[in-house]
Enzyme design. Structure first.
Site, PDB file in Angstrom:
ATOM      1  N   ASP A  12      47.494  23.405  -0.969  1.00 57.62           N
ATOM      2  CA  ASP A  12      47.621  24.566  -1.857  1.00 57.62           C
ATOM      3  C   ASP A  12      47.707  24.093  -3.304  1.00 57.62           C
ATOM      4  O   ASP A  12      48.763  24.126  -3.938  1.00 57.62           O
ATOM      5  CB  ASP A  12      48.847  25.391  -1.474  1.00 57.62           C
ATOM      6  N   LYS A  34      44.763  21.895   5.447  1.00 57.24           N
ATOM      7  CA  LYS A  34      44.566  23.347   5.431  1.00 57.24           C
ATOM      8  C   LYS A  34      44.080  23.747   4.049  1.00 57.24           C
ATOM      9  O   LYS A  34      44.737  23.484   3.043  1.00 57.24           O
ATOM     10  CB  LYS A  34      45.863  24.082   5.757  1.00 57.24           C
ATOM     11  N   ASP A  61      41.829  28.323   6.226  1.00 57.18           N
ATOM     12  CA  ASP A  61      42.843  29.366   6.388  1.00 57.18           C
ATOM     13  C   ASP A  61      42.517  30.560   5.492  1.00 57.18           C
ATOM     14  O   ASP A  61      43.125  30.751   4.437  1.00 57.18           O
ATOM     15  CB  ASP A  61      44.214  28.761   6.037  1.00 57.18           C
ATOM     16  N   LEU A  62      41.548  31.379   5.931  1.00 57.70           N
ATOM     17  CA  LEU A  62      41.130  32.538   5.141  1.00 57.70           C
ATOM     18  C   LEU A  62      41.595  33.856   5.752  1.00 57.70           C
ATOM     19  O   LEU A  62      41.395  34.912   5.158  1.00 57.70           O
ATOM     20  CB  LEU A  62      39.612  32.527   4.947  1.00 57.70           C
ATOM     21  N   LYS A  63      42.163  33.830   6.936  1.00 59.96           N
ATOM     22  CA  LYS A  63      42.804  34.999   7.558  1.00 59.96           C
ATOM     23  C   LYS A  63      41.911  36.243   7.506  1.00 59.96           C
ATOM     24  O   LYS A  63      42.287  37.295   6.966  1.00 59.96           O
ATOM     25  CB  LYS A  63      44.154  35.295   6.883  1.00 59.96           C
ATOM     26  N   ASP A  66      38.950  42.579   8.909  1.00 64.86           N
ATOM     27  CA  ASP A  66      37.990  43.594   8.479  1.00 64.86           C
ATOM     28  C   ASP A  66      37.420  44.237   9.745  1.00 64.86           C
ATOM     29  O   ASP A  66      37.933  44.005  10.850  1.00 64.86           O
ATOM     30  CB  ASP A  66      36.899  42.946   7.622  1.00 64.86           C
ATOM     31  N   THR A 120      55.035  34.324   7.904  1.00 62.77           N
ATOM     32  CA  THR A 120      56.387  33.755   7.904  1.00 62.77           C
ATOM     33  C   THR A 120      57.194  34.166   6.675  1.00 62.77           C
ATOM     34  O   THR A 120      58.398  33.902   6.616  1.00 62.77           O
ATOM     35  CB  THR A 120      56.337  32.217   7.994  1.00 62.77           C
ATOM     36  N   ARG A 181      60.131  23.075   7.625  1.00 68.02           N
ATOM     37  CA  ARG A 181      60.734  22.371   6.502  1.00 68.02           C
ATOM     38  C   ARG A 181      61.672  21.276   7.008  1.00 68.02           C
ATOM     39  O   ARG A 181      62.588  21.577   7.789  1.00 68.02           O
ATOM     40  CB  ARG A 181      61.565  23.342   5.637  1.00 68.02           C
ATOM     41  N   ARG A 211      54.689  21.805   0.629  1.00 71.49           N
ATOM     42  CA  ARG A 211      55.428  21.174  -0.460  1.00 71.49           C
ATOM     43  C   ARG A 211      56.277  19.971  -0.071  1.00 71.49           C
ATOM     44  O   ARG A 211      56.384  19.026  -0.869  1.00 71.49           O
ATOM     45  CB  ARG A 211      56.265  22.237  -1.180  1.00 71.49           C
TER      46      ARG A 211
END
Length: 243
Positions: A12, A34, A61-63, A66, A120, A181, A211
């Site tokens: 990300d 990802k 990861d475009l989810k 439609d 999440t 995490r 992260r």
């Protein structure tokens, strides 16, 4: 590590330069990547192809969410990139998921097709505000069962629902869990979290971690520390056979 990696690093990043600085520090034999909406919107398919040339397996990861034909066509386009995994929203419904799965039939190396259940970042209050009142875990379970019936390879769920889903649908459905995490890192904007070891013990197959690795001074050292934490934990036999 000699076995195939269970850690998916969330790439990300806001720019190509930052993303490449990070991937240069990671070993493609020890993690997958990802690529989400921000990076894909900025850099497009060419960047995904570059990551794959560098040896990384990519979870795109475009989810998709439609009407069935549109999602099926999008999944086919993603599959043309040669990526390892793609996803849709399970809340798009059975017909949409079946159409996506059927569009991938006949490919020699189709991507794994999974469905997002409940993000999440959402808790019971958030779900109530969008007209889906009730326990998030029960909604996850409902959508996991629907995904399984539609014949997809797996789901995305929080690690806190992994044991519930695994008990309900058995070992054949792949569970991909963000919201992971290490105990020493901040939770951030995730609300339903576990440590990497807790998530795998609960039944997860793959851990999406951002992260704690990407913001670490030494990303590879952070990855190695998580590998040490989860060493020796097996995955369900049926899920292992599908890798």
């Amino acid at each position: 590590m000699t076995e195939e990696p269970r850690i998916i690093v969330a790439l990300d990043c806001p720019s190509e330069a930052e993303a490449l600085r990070l991937t240069a520090q990671l070993d493609p034999a020890r993690c997958r990547l990802k690529v989400g909406k921000e990076l894909f919107t900025r850099l497009g398919p060419v960047f995904v192809e570059r990551l794959q040339r560098d040896g990384f397996a990519v979870f795109l990861d475009l989810k998709f969410h439609d009407i069935p034909n549109t999602v099926a066509a999008a999944c086919a386009a993603a599959a043309d990139l040669g990526v390892w995994m793609i996803n849709v929203h399970a809340s798009g419904g059975r017909a949409m998921m079946v159409a996506a799965r059927e569009r991938l039939v006949g490919r020699s190396r189709p991507p794994r097709l999974i469905a997002v259940t409940v993000l999440t970042s959402l808790d019971e209050t958030d779900l109530s505000e969008i007209g889906c009142p009730g326990d998030p875990a029960q909604r996850v379970l409902q959508l996991a069962r629907l995904t399984n019936e539609a014949g997809l390879d797996g789901i995305v769920c929080s690690p806190r629902e992994a044991a519930l889903v695994r008990a309900a649908v058995g070992p054949g459905l792949c569970l991909v869990t963000p919201g992971v995490r290490p105990a020493t890192t901040a939770v951030g904007d995730q609300k339903r979290v576990m440590t990497p070891r807790e998530a795998l013990v609960a039944g997860a197959d793959y851990l999406v971690i951002g992260r704690p690795i990407t913001a670490a001074p030494d990303p590879m050292a952070a990855l190695a520390a998580i590998e040490s934490e989860i060493e020796g934990l097996d995955r369900p036999p049926a899920a292992r056979e599908k890798n």
